[in-house]
Scaffold this active site. Structure first.
Site, PDB file in Angstrom:
ATOM      1  N   VAL B  79       0.836  -1.196   0.000  1.00  0.00           N
ATOM      2  CA  VAL B  79       0.000   0.000   0.000  1.00  0.00           C
ATOM      3  C   VAL B  79       0.872   1.247   0.000  1.00  0.00           C
ATOM      4  O   VAL B  79       0.496   2.283  -0.528  1.00  0.00           O
ATOM      5  CB  VAL B  79      -0.999   0.000   1.183  1.00  0.00           C
ATOM      6  CG1 VAL B  79      -0.276   0.020   2.528  1.00  0.00           C
ATOM      7  CG2 VAL B  79      -1.961   1.181   1.092  1.00  0.00           C
ATOM      8  N   HIS B 303       7.425  -7.139  10.449  1.00  0.00           N
ATOM      9  CA  HIS B 303       6.635  -6.534   9.373  1.00  0.00           C
ATOM     10  C   HIS B 303       5.615  -7.535   8.814  1.00  0.00           C
ATOM     11  O   HIS B 303       5.632  -7.861   7.614  1.00  0.00           O
ATOM     12  CB  HIS B 303       7.552  -6.007   8.256  1.00  0.00           C
ATOM     13  CG  HIS B 303       6.901  -4.905   7.446  1.00  0.00           C
ATOM     14  ND1 HIS B 303       7.600  -3.891   6.846  1.00  0.00           N
ATOM     15  CD2 HIS B 303       5.598  -4.669   7.153  1.00  0.00           C
ATOM     16  CE1 HIS B 303       6.768  -3.089   6.200  1.00  0.00           C
ATOM     17  NE2 HIS B 303       5.547  -3.549   6.382  1.00  0.00           N
TER      18      HIS B 303
END
Lengths: 340, 340
Positions: B79, B303
């Protein structure tokens, strides 16, 4: 001889709460002086002549004979009371206090945390940076929230009391619209009450079911029923084999409800995706070689469901006030009706 | 010479998604063949003559000169797009696709998980059974949910886009009724839009504020703004010193927004209670001796904000479809307007 009422407290309740007892001039307060589980022998010896006893979950609350006829009240700093002999309390007219409600939100928070941690496999992903190679599907598992390709989520609750309902409320914004629960078989079903709860929490479906359906339909199973013989190993090999392979199991109630060996086997063999466990049968003697500590995708916490500062102060305060109410023949803020 | 369009893909997107590209007879697909970050030299060499390139966040997407004039589209499976040179893309008329929306719920889930894990200090409480002595106040910290003695909760968001709002929605049943956010200073304030969002999520207060107020008033601070120079170290020593001592910090955006050394110092010195960090500046080269890995009450994940099977398949599918749209001059399902 003093005219003071003797009370025995099995753990120091800290500077915010102990003054409720220590500053009361009508009381002679005896407190277990160490930062460890209260020694049983010490407790029995000191119980002699006590009018009130305040215990933790770790103390079997069968102290009647040790205390003698002076005993008026037993107060436990816990919502559960499987360690108490309710029949004997009722028979001897000893009042009994516990700590419901005040820990509901803390345990519901932890239940959500464990559902997320089990799905995100934090047992492996925490601090793995030094040994981690990112790839598009590394560590991917089920998602707690709904997705466009998987738009239905069902929460299953074994036990559907205050904590379960507070957990359900938290699940709704994650897209949970279906709720199944299993309840004590001795209580009658109440579809009208279920419909009212469905409306209250804004879910499409809320139904009491048998364990087999709960196991096979739920994306997350929350174990939130009381301990004791009636629920012993209610989550057993049969239950675990019936679960979805993508589902997770959360136990924030009592370790005795889940067969640890069966759950470890289930996780090794992939019958379900993961588990988040705050309570383990046999605690606190849980070693590094315990099957659940070694099981893959299993997060194991040390019974910290209610362990936030505010909540533990609230529980200790309530336990102290229950003790005081029972000692002086007044209302106890949370008294259990032991003659039911 | 083939008439096929050459496309380069920097990671294998798996059996659910690769057929979208591999089965297209008009394409000549070159895929990085290893389970590791795509080698830059390999990427530049293979980019020569490519019409489309599909990259991960780890690839600096300045591939124009290597690809040559054939390049029509760059598609990133993320994103965020701080790795892309938007001006150059616009100048060269190269279309650019990214993957918004599809990961919103996954990252919001992880944000809630990290807020809970930081408050419950799972860095220490996970699997500590063998060395744990229960006591009434062991491991007690702040509670995410409201309590009777602490009935107000404020969420602070640095960046208030889709993921932040999905996170806010999840916080409401925990008792959060106050929401503060800090936004890009170049965008005008819009109190009417804020009022509409407050009504949508059912909170009493929803306000854009300056960072100083956000730091001092929030019980949880969520870092959810884009990376890049404009937000570099926006959470610095000054910000951390202004936070409540009972607050937690969650970063599920980009590591560059938080000064790691300042946060480690803050946790050692107790300026805030804890932190939950999915992203670290300098990742993936985060060793066991990194200050945040060693800091107390700091959960560090690799992450994995979007790392659920459904979401990563959704992102990879969207990235592939963006690539296809750009290659054949059709609509891209998520194209960024690079000329803004």
């Amino acid at each position: 001889m003093s005219n003071k009422l003797k009370v025995v407290v099995s753990r120091d309740l800290g500077p915010d709460v102990m003054p409720l007892l220590l500053d009361n001039k009508e009381l002679d307060v005896v407190v277990w002086p160490h930062n460890s589980v209260c020694d049983r022998k010490w407790l029995l010896e000191n119980a002699a002549g006590a009018s009130g006893i305040l215990v933790m979950l770790s103390e079997k609350a069968k102290l009647f004979d040790a205390a003698g006829p002076s005993l008026r009240v037993v107060s436990t700093m816990s919502v559960g009371y499987e360690h108490a002999d309710l029949k004997e309390l009722a028979k001897r007219n000893i009042r009994f206090g516990y700590t419901p409600d005040v820990l509901t939100d803390a345990v519901a928070d932890l239940s959500i945390m464990l559902a997320l941690m089990a799905g995100r496999n934090t047992k492996e992903t925490t601090e793995i940076w030094p040994n981690f190679v990112w790839s598009p599907f590394a560590f991917c598992g089920p998602q707690l929230s709904t997705t466009s390709t998987s738009p239905k989520r069902t929460a299953g609750f074994i036990g559907f009391g205050r904590i379960a309902q507070a957990t359900l409320a938290r699940l709704v914004p994650f897209g949970f619209q279906h709720c199944l629960y299993a309840a004590n078989p001795s209580t009658p079903a109440d579809p009208a009450a279920d419909a009212a709860l469905a409306a209250k929490y804004g879910v499409r479906e809320l139904r009491r079911v048998l364990l087999a359906e709960l196991a096979s339909e739920s994306d997350v199973v929350f174990v939130l029923a009381p301990g004791g013989p009636a629920t012993y190993h209610i989550v057993d090999e049969k239950f675990l084999r019936a679960m979805k392979r993508s589902a997770v199991l959360v136990n924030t109630a009592r370790g005795t409800l889940v067969d640890s060996d069966a759950l470890a086997k289930a996780l090794h063999e992939g019958w379900l995706y993961g588990a988040g466990i705050d309570v383990v049968e046999g605690e606190p003697k849980i070693g590094a070689d315990h099957p659940l500590v070694k099981a893959p995708r299993c997060v194991v916490l040390p019974h910290i469901g209610s362990a936030t500062t505010d909540t533990r102060i609230g529980m200790a305060t309530l336990a102290a006030n229950n003790l005081l109410g029972g000692l002086f023949g007044k209302d106890m803020p949370a008294e259990l009706n032991t003659s039911r």
